[in-house]
Design an enzyme around this catalytic site. Structure first.
Site, PDB file in Angstrom:
ATOM      1  N   ARG A   1     -48.089  14.020  -9.649  1.00  0.00           N
ATOM      2  CA  ARG A   1     -48.885  12.861  -9.227  1.00  0.00           C
ATOM      3  C   ARG A   1     -49.778  13.162  -8.033  1.00  0.00           C
ATOM      4  NH1 ARG A   1     -44.595   8.097  -8.779  1.00  0.00           N
ATOM      5  NH2 ARG A   1     -43.103   9.819  -8.692  1.00  0.00           N
TER       6      ARG A   1
ATOM      7  N   ASN B   1     -73.430  33.759  36.853  1.00  0.00           N
ATOM      8  CA  ASN B   1     -74.261  32.690  36.297  1.00  0.00           C
ATOM      9  C   ASN B   1     -75.037  33.214  35.094  1.00  0.00           C
ATOM     10  OD1 ASN B   1     -75.648  29.867  36.841  1.00  0.00           O
ATOM     11  ND2 ASN B   1     -77.248  31.295  36.249  1.00  0.00           N
TER      12      ASN B   1
END
Length: 466
Positions: free
Chosen positions: A15, A376
């Site tokens: 199912r 950075n």
């Protein structure tokens, strides 16, 4: 007294209409059968036997050597399934807990309480029951005047009085181990389905004078068996609500529990806030005092104390304490951020380590790299890590500055405190403290812009005439 576990996981589950074996369908990130085995582990079951049939190889691949297996080659009923475990358990003294692999909502605490009742009462079998306001279609628990269980009556066999009973069989059992297998030997398949039913054991034990008990769980949801996708969604919803509530009771703020998806093995520290639309999956660990979301999708990752993750995807990543990720960042496997790191919008990090205090604020890609502290990365900077054949490493040491739109062509190293000018394409090492510029020198042609516009205009007019 020793406790053993048997998990029935041999059914095909037609199912579900799925290529995936039924009991392996996940509920809150863990296969249903995994929830049941974990519940047995939590009550210290000395042995756990998983009865497999359809999809046996996939179940064995999931559990490995952590459980024992019994093969039900033909699905001839639940009693026949339990009987397959006799080779492993049949000669042992103790209590055997039998559960179904598709009932993931049964709690370990419930099994523990059922075992305690079973052993205290001296019962041959104690079954799990629940009270349903509407028990239509479910087997009723029939008790005698003393409260002892007389048997289970299926809906189709109920008298009007029995049909009015609200207590139902929830599908988990504690057995005296030796009595279980002795009774299973007496079960027949003389029924419409020609199957050997485990529930027939109860009648056999009752007939021979054994005590039959039932432990009624206060949470009827525990009896939910998953046989289709609709029931799977119900189980997911119920378990998710349980998990969210448990986190909130442990000091986590979940702003909208109905819009927050946290899987079973996720850990979250106190005073963390989880905002709506967030999905925390796998073995994710979130520290204390974090802000997660909105819209965070985090899988198998670790987020340190005080960090934030907003509108971002993390997979097998590590985020250090007090770091900020997002919005709209993507941390792929192997991304490791130190403390106080900033990874901003539209930044992708893959198999790269970023040291404490480093910032990659927007529109950048850092892959296959080791980046030091306080570095950075400017907007549009990327590590060019793939040459078409192999991934190459980029190294950026502490305090370096990588300007906007810089291409770092790996393998390459940027030294401590070095400065790479915006727009450069770097192919060679930049030593510590040096400045690198690698771009074409700008040339201006006075007045040429007007000449160019006039030329374009003439071409356009000529095109119209033709």
């Amino acid at each position: 007294m020793a406790v053993y576990g048997v998990v029935l996981a041999a059914g095909q589950g037609k199912r579900m209409k799925s290529k995936l074996y039924k009991v392996l369908h996940p509920v809150c990130g863990k296969p249903m059968v995994g929830h049941m085995v974990d519940a047995l582990r939590a009550i210290n079951a000395e042995r756990t036997v998983v009865v497999v049939g359809h999809g046996a190889d996939k179940v064995q691949a999931y559990f490995g050597d952590s459980v024992q297996y019994a093969l039900q080659a033909e699905q001839l009923g639940t009693g026949h399934a339990v009987l397959q475990a006799e080779r492993l358990l049949g000669d042992l003294d103790g209590t055997t807990v039998v559960v179904y692999g598709d009932t993931p909502l049964i709690r370990a605490e419930t099994l523990q309480a059922m075992v305690a009742m079973h052993e205290k009462s001296g019962a041959a079998v104690t079954l799990l029951s629940a009270i349903f306001a509407d028990p239509t279609g479910l087997g009723r628990i029939v008790r005698d005047s003393g409260g002892r269980v007389q048997g289970i009556v299926e809906q189709k066999d109920c008298t009007p009085q029995e049909a009015a009973i609200k207590e139902i069989n929830a599908g988990a059992y504690c057995f005296d181990n030796r009595k279980l297998f002795a009774a299973l030997a007496q079960v027949t398949n003389n029924n419409a389905q020609n199957e050997y039913y485990l529930t027939d054991v109860i009648g056999i034990m009752r007939a021979q004078g054994d005590i039959v008990e039932a432990y009624c769980t206060p949470d009827a949801d525990e009896s939910l068996g998953v046989n289709d996708r609709a029931a799977l969604a119900d189980a997911e919803r119920i378990m998710r609500a349980r998990l969210n509530r448990a986190h909130m009771l442990n000091g986590v703020t979940i702003v909208d529990p109905q819009a927050t998806y946290i899987e079973a093995e996720v850990q979250i520290g106190a005073d963390t806030v989880v905002l709506p639309g967030s999905m925390l999956r796998g073995r994710t660990v979130i520290g204390s005092d974090c802000v997660i979301g909105p819209g965070a999708d985090i899988t198998d990752s670790t987020v340190g104390d005080g960090a934030s993750v907003k509108h971002s995807v993390l997979q097998e990543a590590v985020v250090g304490a007090a770091s900020a990720v997002g919005p709209f960042a993507y941390l792929r496997p192997g991304a490791k951020l130190g403390e106080d790191v900033k990874v901003g919008d539209f930044v992708e990090i893959k198999n790269a380590t970023l040291g404490d205090g480093t910032k990659v604020s927007h529109l950048a890609y850092v892959g296959d790299a080791v980046v030091g502290k306080n570095v950075n990365f400017g907007c549009g900077a990327i590590t060019v890590n793939y040459d078409g054949f192999n991934k190459q490493l980029t190294e950026v040491e502490d305090d370096a500055f990588v300007g906007s739109n810089v291409n770092l062509i790996a393998p390459v190293k940027i030294g401590k405190g070095a400065y790479v000018v915006a727009g450069s394409t770097i192919t060679h090492e930049v030593p510590a403290g040096d400045l690198a510029i690698a771009r074409e020198r700008q040339t201006n042609k006075p007045g040429y812009a007007e000449k160019l516009r006039a030329r374009f205009k003439a071409k356009k007019e000529a095109s119209k005439r033709s």
